[in-house]
Design a protein around this motif. Structure first.
Motif, mmCIF file in Angstrom:
data_model
loop_
_atom_site.group_PDB
_atom_site.id
_atom_site.type_symbol
_atom_site.label_atom_id
_atom_site.label_comp_id
_atom_site.label_asym_id
_atom_site.label_seq_id
_atom_site.Cartn_x
_atom_site.Cartn_y
_atom_site.Cartn_z
ATOM 1 N N PHE A 56 5.273 -30.063 39.018
ATOM 2 C CA PHE A 56 6.545 -30.596 38.546
ATOM 3 C C PHE A 56 7.327 -31.266 39.675
ATOM 4 C CE2 PHE A 56 6.803 -27.406 34.778
ATOM 5 C CZ PHE A 56 5.782 -28.091 34.136
ATOM 6 N N ILE A 57 7.286 -30.711 40.866
ATOM 7 C CA ILE A 57 7.960 -31.341 42.017
ATOM 8 C C ILE A 57 7.362 -32.719 42.275
ATOM 9 C CG2 ILE A 57 8.246 -31.207 44.523
ATOM 10 C CD1 ILE A 57 8.586 -28.118 44.108
ATOM 11 N N PRO A 70 9.505 -31.604 31.845
ATOM 12 C CA PRO A 70 8.241 -30.922 31.560
ATOM 13 C C PRO A 70 8.419 -29.415 31.397
ATOM 14 C CG PRO A 70 8.353 -31.485 33.872
ATOM 15 C CD PRO A 70 9.581 -32.063 33.220
ATOM 16 N N LYS A 71 7.518 -28.828 30.636
ATOM 17 C CA LYS A 71 7.454 -27.377 30.496
ATOM 18 C C LYS A 71 5.989 -27.016 30.324
ATOM 19 C CE LYS A 71 8.032 -27.226 25.507
ATOM 20 N NZ LYS A 71 8.688 -26.586 24.393
ATOM 21 N N TYR A 72 5.694 -25.736 30.437
ATOM 22 C CA TYR A 72 4.309 -25.330 30.265
ATOM 23 C C TYR A 72 4.231 -23.944 29.642
ATOM 24 C CZ TYR A 72 4.643 -22.136 34.257
ATOM 25 O OH TYR A 72 4.989 -21.116 35.095
ATOM 26 N N GLU A 73 3.093 -23.699 29.069
ATOM 27 C CA GLU A 73 2.714 -22.389 28.563
ATOM 28 C C GLU A 73 1.304 -22.149 29.061
ATOM 29 O OE1 GLU A 73 3.143 -21.902 24.322
ATOM 30 O OE2 GLU A 73 4.722 -23.395 24.305
ATOM 31 N N TYR A 74 0.937 -20.900 29.230
ATOM 32 C CA TYR A 74 -0.440 -20.654 29.639
ATOM 33 C C TYR A 74 -1.025 -19.479 28.879
ATOM 34 C CZ TYR A 74 1.053 -16.741 32.574
ATOM 35 O OH TYR A 74 1.563 -15.562 33.020
ATOM 36 N N LEU A 75 -2.339 -19.511 28.829
ATOM 37 C CA LEU A 75 -3.104 -18.460 28.173
ATOM 38 C C LEU A 75 -4.205 -18.043 29.125
ATOM 39 C CD1 LEU A 75 -3.889 -16.824 25.622
ATOM 40 C CD2 LEU A 75 -5.353 -18.757 25.020
ATOM 41 N N PRO A 76 -4.181 -16.804 29.574
ATOM 42 C CA PRO A 76 -5.275 -16.349 30.441
ATOM 43 C C PRO A 76 -6.582 -16.298 29.644
ATOM 44 C CG PRO A 76 -3.518 -14.699 30.304
ATOM 45 C CD PRO A 76 -3.192 -15.786 29.348
ATOM 46 N N LEU A 93 -5.628 -23.009 21.697
ATOM 47 C CA LEU A 93 -5.508 -24.247 22.462
ATOM 48 C C LEU A 93 -4.079 -24.743 22.534
ATOM 49 C CD1 LEU A 93 -8.693 -26.184 21.391
ATOM 50 C CD2 LEU A 93 -8.278 -24.968 23.513
ATOM 51 N N ASN A 94 -3.288 -24.495 21.526
ATOM 52 C CA ASN A 94 -1.901 -24.943 21.541
ATOM 53 C C ASN A 94 -1.063 -24.147 22.516
ATOM 54 O OD1 ASN A 94 -2.325 -26.911 19.632
ATOM 55 N ND2 ASN A 94 -1.955 -25.508 17.932
ATOM 56 N N GLN A 95 -1.585 -23.076 23.074
ATOM 57 C CA GLN A 95 -0.831 -22.249 23.999
ATOM 58 C C GLN A 95 -1.170 -22.532 25.458
ATOM 59 O OE1 GLN A 95 -1.332 -18.192 22.907
ATOM 60 N NE2 GLN A 95 -1.028 -18.599 20.752
ATOM 61 N N ASP A 96 -2.154 -23.369 25.723
ATOM 62 C CA ASP A 96 -2.521 -23.667 27.096
ATOM 63 C C ASP A 96 -1.419 -24.495 27.747
ATOM 64 O OD1 ASP A 96 -4.966 -22.330 27.322
ATOM 65 O OD2 ASP A 96 -5.964 -23.912 26.211
ATOM 66 N N ILE A 97 -1.546 -24.717 29.005
ATOM 67 C CA ILE A 97 -0.554 -25.446 29.769
ATOM 68 C C ILE A 97 -0.438 -26.856 29.221
ATOM 69 C CG2 ILE A 97 0.010 -26.337 32.057
ATOM 70 C CD1 ILE A 97 -1.642 -23.984 33.164
ATOM 71 N N HIS A 98 0.760 -27.268 28.897
ATOM 72 C CA HIS A 98 0.956 -28.620 28.380
ATOM 73 C C HIS A 98 2.349 -29.118 28.716
ATOM 74 C CE1 HIS A 98 3.071 -26.874 24.903
ATOM 75 N NE2 HIS A 98 2.090 -26.005 24.914
ATOM 76 N N PRO A 99 2.493 -29.777 29.881
ATOM 77 C CA PRO A 99 3.788 -30.385 30.202
ATOM 78 C C PRO A 99 4.109 -31.481 29.203
ATOM 79 C CG PRO A 99 2.358 -30.313 32.120
ATOM 80 C CD PRO A 99 1.526 -29.914 30.927
#
Length: 100
Positions: A56-57, A70-76, A93-99
């Motif tokens: 993001f920086i 941007p924002k993100y979500e992740y799923l281990p 898949l909708n929970q993975d990182i997605h800025p």
């Protein structure tokens, strides 16, 4: 029309920032019109916020406008995730990182 151009420009800068800040073994791909999917191999879960902060920086260095935050979500995910959690993996898949 200008709004669409701003979105595309922001997404191009996001992709550039992601590719610049992830390792060579990690993967990035466009997931949808406004999302990227990033797969971080063998990463410690506690490091994900640091990785995303670096991305993001870099994004804000490239794209100085503040109209797309941007924002993100992740799923281990691990090699045993399907065995321990038999839900359909496509649901995740909708929970993975997605800025966006």
């Amino acid at each position: 029309m200008m709004y669409i151009e701003n979105i595309e420009q922001a997404l191009e800068y996001m992709e550039e920032a992601i590719r610049y800040k992830i390792r060579r073994i990690d993967v990035c791909t466009r997931y949808s019109a406004l999302q990227y999917l990033i797969i971080l191999f063998e990463s410690d879960e506690s490091q994900i916020p640091k990785v995303m902060d670096r991305i993001f920086i870099q994004y804000y260095k490239l794209y100085d406008k503040r109209d797309f935050i941007p924002k993100y979500e992740y799923l281990p995910v691990n090699e045993h995730s399907e065995e321990t959690n038999p839900q359909n993996t496509s649901d995740h898949l909708n929970q993975d990182i997605h800025p966006v």
